[in-house]
Motif scaffolding. Structure first.
Motif, short mmCIF file in Angstrom:
data_model
loop_
_atom_site.label_atom_id
_atom_site.label_comp_id
_atom_site.label_asym_id
_atom_site.label_seq_id
_atom_site.Cartn_x
_atom_site.Cartn_y
_atom_site.Cartn_z
N LEU A 23 8.19 -6.52 24.51
CA LEU A 23 9.06 -6.10 23.42
C LEU A 23 10.23 -7.08 23.39
O LEU A 23 11.32 -6.80 23.89
CB LEU A 23 9.53 -4.66 23.64
CG LEU A 23 8.41 -3.62 23.81
CD1 LEU A 23 8.99 -2.22 24.01
CD2 LEU A 23 7.50 -3.61 22.58
N ALA A 56 7.16 -0.59 26.90
CA ALA A 56 6.26 -1.75 26.83
C ALA A 56 5.04 -1.52 27.70
O ALA A 56 3.91 -1.88 27.32
CB ALA A 56 7.01 -3.01 27.28
N PHE A 87 15.78 -3.63 21.65
CA PHE A 87 15.01 -4.26 22.73
C PHE A 87 15.91 -5.16 23.55
O PHE A 87 16.74 -5.89 22.99
CB PHE A 87 13.86 -5.09 22.16
CG PHE A 87 12.77 -4.28 21.49
CD1 PHE A 87 12.76 -2.90 21.57
CD2 PHE A 87 11.76 -4.92 20.79
CE1 PHE A 87 11.75 -2.16 20.95
CE2 PHE A 87 10.75 -4.19 20.17
CZ PHE A 87 10.76 -2.81 20.24
N HIS A 91 9.99 -4.69 14.87
CA HIS A 91 9.66 -3.31 15.16
C HIS A 91 10.12 -2.41 14.03
O HIS A 91 11.31 -2.17 13.86
CB HIS A 91 10.31 -2.90 16.48
CG HIS A 91 10.18 -1.44 16.81
ND1 HIS A 91 9.17 -0.64 16.33
CD2 HIS A 91 10.92 -0.63 17.61
CE1 HIS A 91 9.30 0.58 16.80
NE2 HIS A 91 10.36 0.63 17.55
N VAL A 97 5.51 -8.32 20.26
CA VAL A 97 6.07 -7.62 19.10
C VAL A 97 7.18 -8.49 18.49
O VAL A 97 8.13 -8.87 19.17
CB VAL A 97 6.63 -6.24 19.51
CG1 VAL A 97 7.32 -5.58 18.34
CG2 VAL A 97 5.50 -5.37 20.04
#
Lengths: 265, 244, 265, 244, 265, 244
Positions: free
Chosen positions: C85, C102, C93, C144, C141
């Protein structure tokens, strides 16, 4: 923080009583709390034991695996002692890697076993320089009410005495398990006895509230022949030579008593 | 442990002699650790699980505190000697995930809003593992919460169902978990029919899945009775001690 | 902090709408956001794919290396799923080792692939007990906006389906690369479908603001034959049996739709 | 990638057909991540780089805040799949050093004194690497800073020069970096001729070094034009959207 | 915090003086502090040296061990440089793993040695692909009064020049030590020269209080032939091209002077 | 270093020619690090030890501060090149334990109650190790504390006794420590006969142990004289400098 656990009043009372040769929980200065030993309670471990000293509760598990020897001792098995102060055992324990207290505890237990040559490590060699047995001794503190050292050392000794190793033979450089078990070669029985110095007097087996009051701590580990094999002083106070020698004498006697709880001879 | 040839014998019995829908022998004890605010011990087959609760108490570090409710923290941890190969005591990824899902399984039951700005910490130690330790951990932790006097909507209780040699089975042990076809751990509050943990690994048709969760819930209800007995036993003992 | 991201008013509005079968962004309860799939965008990786679900953006890269098998499965390749993340993707994050979110994400993706036997790991053995292929699936990622699980699982599946392995032959126990590539042996197509429970109703593919409001989360992964291969409940609420069974049925249908975006059959 | 026999062919062209002083094809896009306050994406040859800026915002932990200016923090990070052998996602010593020198390269451009007690966080992710990623990272991060509306003295732009097979070359790709004789990454604010990053690895005479930095600065100036175009493109797009 | 170490007044004074071509400690802009070099002061290390530059004090130890080569350079020894900013050396250093400053310091020293090909790593191969010598260069900062880079690089060079390796022969794939020593194959003598930019002027060898005032830092490492082998710019300011070229010329001269302190030629 | 055949020769002399109760040559210097508030350097045989003291100073993190006294912190650390095989610079379990027992050995001497809410930090670096470094570290740290002007009840001084080839010996070097039969490190405040560190490894009867601690204490008293000389030397030097 400590003052929120043991009131100052109680602490003062503990110190005053010790000066008079008494203890808050009614014990004599050189008297242990009640000791309960339960061997082999974790069946999946090669060896295990739980020891209660009063409300202090320690579980030790022994696992035996194969691995490489140390390069400078290629023909001996390896002993590894680890201690976990899991947060379940005390409001002051926190999750995370072992802190200095856990490391000191593990190293004191380790030295008692190692220096007394309790395990015949030379019999745990499979192929010199390549493969040996590794003895993992994991000390798991479940409830902390003082004197973790003696409880841990006693649980470790009991677990080792009750450890079973599988039989095996070598085929093409591979270990093949055979049916049956044999005991771990245990040759000596080190027992730790811990003293607290409170108000310039020694007491044995301090419980948690005495540990909060004590000036210093002295652990003396003796072997089956009454020889000293390991000592550790802790805490921010000091000892006189006289106190040390007195402690050494008593440690030998107390250890002999405790040893009988583990080894029937 | 190597792979067994079969998980069910000709009579349809399991390796330890159980019937398909039979629970392992289960034993619980409440209030067994002196320092913890609440604690419990459980044996389910060869599983040996200890849980302790500390709290509600001040939060450290402080910035984690919530103004309107307690935070619930949970640590699921395996003793190094609990499994066949010694486990490093550092938390594995599996232990970190299980700590999270167990917290998620217990949280719906706890009235966190009663204790703003505090934390309630749950510590689960697996002393010996033989399959189904997350469920055993939840069952034990719920008892420890009750023992700590934390108000709850209901006890949480957990049990797995699964599939082995083509049959649905209840309360999987390690070998069945490892070599079976599916594992469905489930936690619930039986009083209000609320499922608070649900995971699945393996392969099941929708129909099998429906039967598996029914089976797991039935297992939960049986264990729930043992939970209540264990709490009563503690209460009775305490009461007797008080009356002496 | 969450209240500073989504205002309480908006949260209330989301919950009220769902009760009426509507969603703030206009979707039906069982409707996904727009999905965009871009395979093979990282040429230096053996496989890769980027998936957008609405504003959620996940990149997955697959690397294939050689290494040792697990001792208890000596004749199979190894699958390793990791999720990062990265702080670029969200103000919430933080840099550092994977946190519990994660790790959970990686393990859900991992289980979908593993339990559906999506990769024929037995075909990835080079020398039993010594050398196998390791398949690293790295979930990255990039933005998000909710439902990271479905986006990550879909990107991982797409990346695996598009993964190419080099040809090789063994010479003197050494791997020698040969020209040309062959596809990774992918045998199944697991697809995750995630539900949020809001105001006691289920919605599929929750976006970030719905995740802030939801009581609980349920992910059901089904395989190409419509069998369930993995489930994960998350969040501090609960589900009824009815909700679970309803979700399972819908998951199967939705997965079939999503699967068509990846695998043309 | 094994070592090529030569880095330059008989015509003096490079392995990818470029002339000695030719940049790789370069492409930039601004404002492509929804959550970040500013973001940019860049492709330079096979390099693929993403940068995001969060801030100015409250500093955590608070004691790091400065009374008279913002703190600038920077993280250069490579995706595990960005390089030939999978890279562990934990930051390597190289990544930690590069994070520092990149921060040092960007900081001279930012009016930190406008935002006391805040932090501006820059995150650079190398999605695919083929030599010169620190320079590409700086160029991308400067765009992300501009996109975030952070006031700057000038854009920062970076490019490397170096030496291969005895010749000075511009904008080294991985093979040239690895097997060439020198690599001189340089960052600057072209508007005020200020060099904000300078490193060198290899072996160069003073004369060669002088020529190399001239070459790198010339490369920077060309990339600077692309940067400005990319910003304009975003601005135009936004304007058009607004006018619709 | 810095303001509590160097008063603002002093800082202003330093900057004003430099503008006039003077320094607070009386040095010329391009003058080093007094340098003291003590080689071979740690007998148990294969090589070592302590360097004082003014009150800055750095100890470097070199250890040589055997280990595996990097897979992509199977026929060369391995060089590893590490720097520890131990808390003994400064009130601003903290215990713990190397921070970005320590890592940058180590990597600058490393690159000077590596890029100038100071050590003939190809002569440190024992068995290609299997066993090579690993040269550990540990930089240990004992007192930090500025310009750690030049002091560390100089101490590292001195230690390497004075490193002795044991003689050995191979017997059955095992290394057997033979009596006697030979020098580490050192082929080049990289020397780092660091400049600080203060008030738009360059000074060489900044001491701590100058480092607190400087806008930027530039380190240029040159080899025995006067070629540049490594450069590092640091600090939150910038340099003009002119300043860089001026620094490069001076670095070459200064390095030649410093080199004479280590290598008598 | 491989195991020697014998640790004592026919004349009862040790491998380095010392008599059983003979100390290694010892050298101390006080106040040698410019930045530290107090510092000292010691050579004892081949041991080379540096100690620095910072404080009393503000405590970081603040919550560690005590309202009624200073906290004493201690870090014993070995340089990677101090031992035969390079030591990783990360603190080993041994170093963490020794840091603790050394702190416990020094703390009884320091008037911590004079400096509430502060910390006094002791850093011990073993630059070269040849047995007995914890003792050498304590002896050096006590000098650094005195040099920092920290009020103490007495200097702390440490020395080990032990047993090799059946004889009690003083001040063990590495080979004797490793291959001998026992090692008894001891620290004391000689002025008040207070033992502040005591450890033991090996095997000793009660009688041998009694003799060993007498021997160690005798060694301590000799080293104590050297400590006092070293402090005087510094004081004299400083005084002379002042008078100039």
């Amino acid at each position: 923080m400590i003052s929120s656990i043991v009131s100052k009043v109680k602490q003062k009372r503990i110190a005053q009583l010790v000066a008079k040769g008494k203890r808050l929980d009614g014990r004599a200065l050189m008297e242990y709390r009640e000791i309960k030993i339960e061997p082999s309670i974790i069946e999946r471990a090669e060896g295990s034991a739980q020891v209660h000293i009063g409300k202090t509760q320690v579980l030790v598990g022994v696992k035996i695996e194969t691995g490489e020897p140390f390069p400078d001792i290629p023909d001996q098995g390896v002993l590894t002692v680890n201690a976990e102060l899991v947060p379940l055992a005390s409001p002051t324990f926190e999750p995370g890697p072992p802190n200095e207290d856990a490391i000191e505890l593990a190293r004191i237990v380790d030295r008692g076993i190692r220096e007394s040559k309790a395990i015949a490590l030379e019999e745990l060699c499979i192929q010199p320089g390549k493969k040996v047995f590794i003895v993992f001794v994991d000390v798991y503190v479940l409830n902390h009410d003082g004197n973790l050292i003696d409880a841990s050392a006693l649980a470790a000794l009991t677990a080792l005495v009750n450890t079973k190793m599988f039989n095996y033979e070598m085929k093409n450089d591979e270990i093949v398990k055979k049916p049956g078990y044999k005991p771990l070669p245990v040759r000596n029985y080190p027992v730790a006895v811990t003293f607290a110095k409170i108000n310039d007097k020694l007491v044995v087996d301090p419980w948690l509230e005495e540990e909060h009051v004590m000036d210093a701590r002295l652990t003396i580990t003796t072997d089956k022949d009454g020889k000293i094999c390991s000592i550790q002083k802790g805490g921010s106070g000091y000892f006189t030579t006289q106190q040390i020698l007195e402690a050494a004498k008593i440690a030998k006697e107390k250890a002999a008593e405790l040893r009988k709880l583990v080894v029937k001879t | 442990m190597s792979k067994p040839e079969k998980l069910l014998d000709k009579k349809g019995l399991r390796l330890d002699g159980r019937k398909l829908d039979e629970l392992r022998p289960i034993k619980m004890e409440v209030g067994i650790l002196a320092n913890a605010d609440g604690s419990a011990y459980l044996e389910q087959g060869r599983n040996k699980v200890l849980a302790a609760v500390y709290g509600p108490k001040e939060v450290h570090p402080k910035h984690l505190a919530l103004p309107d409710r307690a935070i619930l923290r949970c640590r699921y941890h395996m003793a190094p000697f609990s499994v066949e190969e010694r486990k490093s005591p550092a938390p594995s990824r599996r232990e970190i995930e299980l700590s999270k899902v167990i917290r998620d399984a217990l949280e719906p039951a706890v009235f966190l809003e009663y204790y703003p700005r505090t934390s309630i910490d749950i510590f689960i130690e697996i002393l010996q593992a033989d399959g189904g330790t997350r469920c055993a951990g939840i069952t034990t932790a719920a008892l420890a919460l009750a023992d700590a006097g934390i108000p709850m909507r209901d006890l949480v209780v957990a049990c797995a169902a699964g599939k082995a040699d083509g049959k649905l089975i209840l309360d999987l042990m390690d070998l069945e978990d490892k070599y079976g076809e599916a594992d469905v751990p489930l936690a619930m509050m039986p009083g209000i029919n609320a499922v608070t943990l649900l995971q699945m690994d393996g392969s099941l048709t929708l129909e099998e899945f429906e039967k598996a969760i029914e089976m797991a819930m039935e297992g939960c209800r049986k264990i729930y009775e043992v939970q209540k007995e264990a709490l009563k036993a503690k209460y009775v003992t305490v009461k007797e001690e008080t009356e002496e």
